[in-house]
Design a protein around this motif. Structure first.
Motif, PDB file in Angstrom:
ATOM      1  N   ARG A  12       0.801  -1.321  -0.032  1.00 46.52           N
ATOM      2  CA  ARG A  12       0.172  -0.150  -0.010  1.00 46.52           C
ATOM      3  C   ARG A  12       1.010   1.388   0.074  1.00 46.52           C
ATOM      4  O   ARG A  12       0.605   2.316  -0.757  1.00 46.52           O
ATOM      5  N   ALA A  16       0.895   3.695  -3.013  1.00 43.54           N
ATOM      6  CA  ALA A  16       0.604   5.182  -2.870  1.00 43.54           C
ATOM      7  C   ALA A  16       1.629   6.125  -3.173  1.00 43.54           C
ATOM      8  O   ALA A  16       1.430   7.083  -3.898  1.00 43.54           O
ATOM      9  N   LEU A  19       2.235   6.270  -7.021  1.00 40.24           N
ATOM     10  CA  LEU A  19       1.193   7.033  -7.702  1.00 40.24           C
ATOM     11  C   LEU A  19       1.496   8.578  -7.517  1.00 40.24           C
ATOM     12  O   LEU A  19       1.332   9.372  -8.394  1.00 40.24           O
ATOM     13  N   GLN A  20       1.935   8.947  -6.318  1.00 37.53           N
ATOM     14  CA  GLN A  20       2.359  10.572  -5.843  1.00 37.53           C
ATOM     15  C   GLN A  20       3.436  10.815  -7.108  1.00 37.53           C
ATOM     16  O   GLN A  20       3.271  11.996  -7.526  1.00 37.53           O
ATOM     17  N   MET A  23       2.330  11.197 -10.414  1.00 34.49           N
ATOM     18  CA  MET A  23       1.431  12.499 -10.541  1.00 34.49           C
ATOM     19  C   MET A  23       2.413  13.727 -10.456  1.00 34.49           C
ATOM     20  O   MET A  23       1.835  14.739 -10.103  1.00 34.49           O
ATOM     21  N   GLY A  24       3.661  13.654 -10.383  1.00 33.06           N
ATOM     22  CA  GLY A  24       4.394  14.733 -10.131  1.00 33.06           C
ATOM     23  C   GLY A  24       4.825  15.279  -8.934  1.00 33.06           C
ATOM     24  O   GLY A  24       5.492  16.414  -8.749  1.00 33.06           O
ATOM     25  N   ALA A  25       4.869  14.430  -7.695  1.00 33.85           N
ATOM     26  CA  ALA A  25       5.431  14.585  -6.564  1.00 33.85           C
ATOM     27  C   ALA A  25       6.936  14.703  -6.584  1.00 33.85           C
ATOM     28  O   ALA A  25       7.664  14.060  -7.401  1.00 33.85           O
ATOM     29  N   PRO A  26       7.441  15.653  -5.915  1.00 32.72           N
ATOM     30  CA  PRO A  26       8.932  15.951  -6.008  1.00 32.72           C
ATOM     31  C   PRO A  26       9.690  14.491  -5.217  1.00 32.72           C
ATOM     32  O   PRO A  26       8.949  14.008  -4.301  1.00 32.72           O
ATOM     33  N   ILE A  51       5.186   8.318   4.821  1.00 30.34           N
ATOM     34  CA  ILE A  51       3.860   7.867   4.882  1.00 30.34           C
ATOM     35  C   ILE A  51       3.760   6.804   5.924  1.00 30.34           C
ATOM     36  O   ILE A  51       4.935   5.876   6.180  1.00 30.34           O
ATOM     37  N   LYS A  54      -1.897   3.716   9.625  1.00 33.69           N
ATOM     38  CA  LYS A  54      -2.955   4.050  10.772  1.00 33.69           C
ATOM     39  C   LYS A  54      -3.590   2.578  10.957  1.00 33.69           C
ATOM     40  O   LYS A  54      -4.247   2.157  10.122  1.00 33.69           O
TER      41      LYS A  54
ATOM     42  N   PRO B  15      -0.518  16.057  -5.711  1.00 30.83           N
ATOM     43  CA  PRO B  15       0.963  15.554  -5.585  1.00 30.83           C
ATOM     44  C   PRO B  15       1.948  16.584  -5.974  1.00 30.83           C
ATOM     45  O   PRO B  15       2.964  16.564  -5.546  1.00 30.83           O
ATOM     46  N   HIS B  16       1.738  17.207  -7.125  1.00 33.07           N
ATOM     47  CA  HIS B  16       2.799  17.971  -7.849  1.00 33.07           C
ATOM     48  C   HIS B  16       3.204  19.035  -6.972  1.00 33.07           C
ATOM     49  O   HIS B  16       3.981  19.834  -7.097  1.00 33.07           O
ATOM     50  N   ARG B  17       2.383  19.396  -5.626  1.00 36.31           N
ATOM     51  CA  ARG B  17       2.584  20.693  -5.079  1.00 36.31           C
ATOM     52  C   ARG B  17       3.206  20.242  -3.700  1.00 36.31           C
ATOM     53  O   ARG B  17       2.964  21.001  -2.619  1.00 36.31           O
ATOM     54  N   LEU B  18       3.365  18.800  -3.515  1.00 30.09           N
ATOM     55  CA  LEU B  18       3.650  18.218  -2.299  1.00 30.09           C
ATOM     56  C   LEU B  18       5.115  19.047  -1.849  1.00 30.09           C
ATOM     57  O   LEU B  18       4.935  19.070  -0.408  1.00 30.09           O
ATOM     58  N   GLY B  19       5.973  19.463  -2.601  1.00 25.25           N
ATOM     59  CA  GLY B  19       7.350  19.855  -1.952  1.00 25.25           C
ATOM     60  C   GLY B  19       7.262  21.158  -1.358  1.00 25.25           C
ATOM     61  O   GLY B  19       8.145  21.659  -0.898  1.00 25.25           O
ATOM     62  N   ILE B  59      -4.123   9.232   2.906  1.00 23.92           N
ATOM     63  CA  ILE B  59      -4.208   9.077   1.349  1.00 23.92           C
ATOM     64  C   ILE B  59      -5.222   8.227   1.173  1.00 23.92           C
ATOM     65  O   ILE B  59      -5.288   7.039   1.696  1.00 23.92           O
ATOM     66  N   ASP B  63      -6.080   7.492  -5.379  1.00 25.07           N
ATOM     67  CA  ASP B  63      -5.705   9.018  -5.822  1.00 25.07           C
ATOM     68  C   ASP B  63      -4.266   9.306  -5.054  1.00 25.07           C
ATOM     69  O   ASP B  63      -3.975   9.007  -4.011  1.00 25.07           O
ATOM     70  N   GLY B  64      -3.443   9.993  -5.770  1.00 21.55           N
ATOM     71  CA  GLY B  64      -2.139  10.173  -5.559  1.00 21.55           C
ATOM     72  C   GLY B  64      -2.105  11.368  -4.365  1.00 21.55           C
ATOM     73  O   GLY B  64      -1.007  11.874  -4.041  1.00 21.55           O
ATOM     74  N   ALA B  65      -2.990  12.218  -4.278  1.00 26.98           N
ATOM     75  CA  ALA B  65      -3.245  13.288  -3.438  1.00 26.98           C
ATOM     76  C   ALA B  65      -3.313  13.100  -2.090  1.00 26.98           C
ATOM     77  O   ALA B  65      -3.745  12.090  -1.447  1.00 26.98           O
TER      78      ALA B  65
END
Lengths: 56, 197
Positions: A12, A16, A19-20, A23-26, A51, A54, B15-19, B59, B63-65
């Motif tokens: 998981r 997750a 996927l982040q 989708m463009g996470a740093p 992450i 819980k 996600p692209h704004r997580l940083g 999470i 969804d990656g958000a």
């Protein structure tokens, strides 16, 4: 304390995170890999994924 | 009336704004989402001013958000029936005048302007009372009462707010001033009579 996750939790978390990333996470590590899943795996091995699980 | 409110909501941080700085991102998302929108119970959102508390992120599968529970402060305009407001006339038509209340425009129908018959003077964009020759033109400040409220949550622009000026104490600034002068004169006359006796 370092947490120990079950294989389901690992899947998981890595899923997750992948996927982040897709989708463009740093990124949190320096890597030459391109596939988001592989990057997520590497991040997990280095224990840098912010992450937690819980548990109910 | 305008309210400063404490609200709580779940905010989706993409996600692209997580940083970036979380407070900043959450404020941006809230502003983007809420400002200008209408909630029947809360009112019309004018501005999100402050993010006060950011709870734990969650999470959701698929969804990656990350979804955060957020407490924030907002300025809202909540109109109530029978509320007396001041606004500016922005447009006149044959069927009435549109009055800007600030964030939103409202409709003042000809039948709600005065007890007299109203004529529309197209050339000067004025609505003129037939007998007293009082008029309403564009740009004039008016004091009005809210009589109908039909807010549309989906399409804020389709919301309809109905106003009236057919009550004492309501009207354009000029009418009110004239009424006040008349009142004073009457009082003076009455005072003079009493003094003469």
């Amino acid at each position: 304390m370092k947490e120990t996750y079950t294989r389901y939790e690992r899947a998981r978390i890595i899923g997750a995170r992948a996927l982040q990333i897709s989708m463009g996470a740093p990124l949190l590590i320096r890597t030459s890999k391109i596939d988001p899943l592989e990057i997520a795996l590497e991040e997990f091995q280095q224990n840098v994924i912010p992450i937690t699980v819980k548990r109910k | 009336m305008y309210y400063k409110m404490q609200l709580a909501d779940k905010v989706r941080v993409p996600p692209h704004r997580l940083g970036e700085d979380l407070t900043r991102v959450i404020l941006d998302v809230l502003q983007e989402h809420l400002e200008g929108s209408i909630d029947k119970e809360i009112g019309i959102f004018i501005a999100i001013t402050k993010v006060q508390k950011i709870g734990e992120g969650e999470i959701v599968p698929g969804d990656g958000a990350v979804y955060y529970d957020v407490d924030f402060e907002a300025v809202v305009l909540r109109l109530a029936l029978q509320e007396v407001l001041e606004g500016l006339v922005v447009e006149t038509t044959s069927f009435g005048a549109f009055v800007s209340l600030g964030p939103i425009d409202a409709m003042l129908h000809v039948s709600q302007i005065s007890d007299e018959y109203i004529n529309y003077d197209e050339k000067n964009a004025r609505l003129i009372c037939q007998e007293s020759k009082r008029f309403i033109g564009v740009g004039e400040p008016v004091r009005v009462r809210v009589v109908t409220l039909s807010l549309n949550e989906r399409e804020p622009r389709d919301s309809k707010i109905g106003l009236t000026m057919r009550q004492s104490g309501l009207g354009t600034a000029r009418w009110l001033e004239e009424d006040m002068l008349k009142e004073k004169e009457k009082e003076k006359e009455r005072g003079g009579e009493r003094g003469g006796r």
